[in-house]
Write an enzyme that holds these catalytic residues in place. Structure first.
Site, PDB file in Angstrom:
ATOM      1  N   SER A 116       2.718   5.919  41.585  1.00 41.12           N
ATOM      2  CA  SER A 116       3.290   5.363  42.437  1.00 41.12           C
ATOM      3  C   SER A 116       2.440   4.228  43.348  1.00 41.12           C
ATOM      4  O   SER A 116       1.394   4.443  43.466  1.00 41.12           O
ATOM      5  CB  SER A 116       3.775   6.266  43.565  1.00 41.12           C
ATOM      6  OG  SER A 116       4.576   5.782  44.640  1.00 41.12           O
TER       7      SER A 116
ATOM      8  N   TYR B   5       3.059  13.475  49.547  1.00 42.71           N
ATOM      9  CA  TYR B   5       3.549  12.708  48.318  1.00 42.71           C
ATOM     10  C   TYR B   5       2.435  11.638  47.831  1.00 42.71           C
ATOM     11  O   TYR B   5       2.158  11.553  46.871  1.00 42.71           O
ATOM     12  CB  TYR B   5       4.785  12.024  48.477  1.00 42.71           C
ATOM     13  CG  TYR B   5       5.318  11.497  47.244  1.00 42.71           C
ATOM     14  CD1 TYR B   5       6.133  12.239  46.123  1.00 42.71           C
ATOM     15  CD2 TYR B   5       5.187  10.029  47.011  1.00 42.71           C
ATOM     16  CE1 TYR B   5       6.482  11.804  44.877  1.00 42.71           C
ATOM     17  CE2 TYR B   5       5.875   9.541  45.829  1.00 42.71           C
ATOM     18  CZ  TYR B   5       6.300  10.212  44.862  1.00 42.71           C
ATOM     19  OH  TYR B   5       6.842   9.587  43.546  1.00 42.71           O
TER      20      TYR B   5
END
Length: 268
Positions: free
Chosen positions: A131, A144
């Site tokens: 990501s 995250y």
């Protein structure tokens, strides 16, 4: 790519399903996985039951592919869990461990299970779905982002280690992607009143961006590019926003990036 065998985790929907479809169309024979196993309508690839948090499940799924095909040429580590915006202290230790167990250790389990076969065949490619938060952490997304930082570090080290066996490791870095994954994010399990207002502000902003986000087929196309490259890069951003954020992270002063992020999230 006819005859090449690919294994894609988390392939029942979103990025995983789009990646499986794209690889099939490119000529790979694809085995997709999900916790639920084969699903109605999943006809483009073979679907296997797999829980990446279980050593036994990982071993069984990889063993089944090897039993059927005798090799695995490409592993795409996509399975993961999303986390809704919240303060870093709003998740219990148990929840934090669970998030890492899926997003990071699930990838480690899959890699360890596949590597002996790739080394024996003298070739292979491992593509990990990371990501932009792996290089640009956002506030109210600490856990995250931490898992995606771990993915980045693990992949870089792994790639160095495996080159002598003809194996390459790659990390894909998408930004916001419109998938069911992002619509069903895990809420922090120890929410505090002190974060209520700012949590709502950041959640609204994330929802606004998600409403116009690129689809999973953009990430799937990047995966295919990395899978086919003769000399793959270590990092591939995926999509226009991800490319812009990588450039800004590389060249913009830290203070400018900090102020811009807070302004975009409506924190100022």
């Amino acid at each position: 790519m006819n005859g090449k065998i690919a294994l894609v985790t988390g392939a029942s929907s979103g990025i995983g399903a789009a990646t499986a479809k794209t690889l099939v169309e490119a000529g790979f024979k694809v085995y997709g996985t999900s916790r639920r196993g084969a699903q109605a309508g999943q006809q483009r690839c073979e679907m296997l039951s797999l829980d990446v948090t279980s050593d036994a499940s990982v071993s069984a799924a990889v063993g089944e592919v090897m039993r059927r095909e005798g090799r695995i040429d490409l592993l795409v580590n996509n399975a993961g869990v999303g986390v809704a915006p919240g303060g870093a202290e709003e998740s219990s230790i148990e929840q934090a461990q669970s998030i890492f167990d899926t997003n990071f250790f699930g990838m480690v389990r899959m890699t360890r299970a596949v590597l002996p076969h790739m080394r024996a065949q003298g070739a292979g490619r491992i593509i990990n779905i990371g990501s932009v938060l792996g290089f640009l952490p956002m506030p109210y997304g600490a856990l995250y982002a931490a898992t995606k930082h771990a993915v980045e570090g693990y992949t870089e080290s792994l790639d160095h280690e495996l080159r002598n066996w003809g194996i390459h490791a790659v990390v894909i870095e998408p930004a916001y992607t419109s998938t069911p994954f992002d619509a069903n994010m895990l809420a922090p399990d120890a929410q505090l009143d002190t974060y209520r207002d700012v949590r709502a502000v950041v959640t609204r902003r994330v929802q606004e961006v998600m409403a116009v986000a690129e689809g999973p087929e953009v990430v799937a196309a990047t995966v295919l590019k990395a899978a086919l490259a003769r000399k793959p890069k270590l990092h591939y951003t995926s999509g226009g926003l991800a490319k812009r954020l990588r450039l800004l992270r590389t060249f913009a002063p830290a203070g400018v990036m900090d102020a811009g992020m807070r302004k975009d999230l409506r924190l100022v």
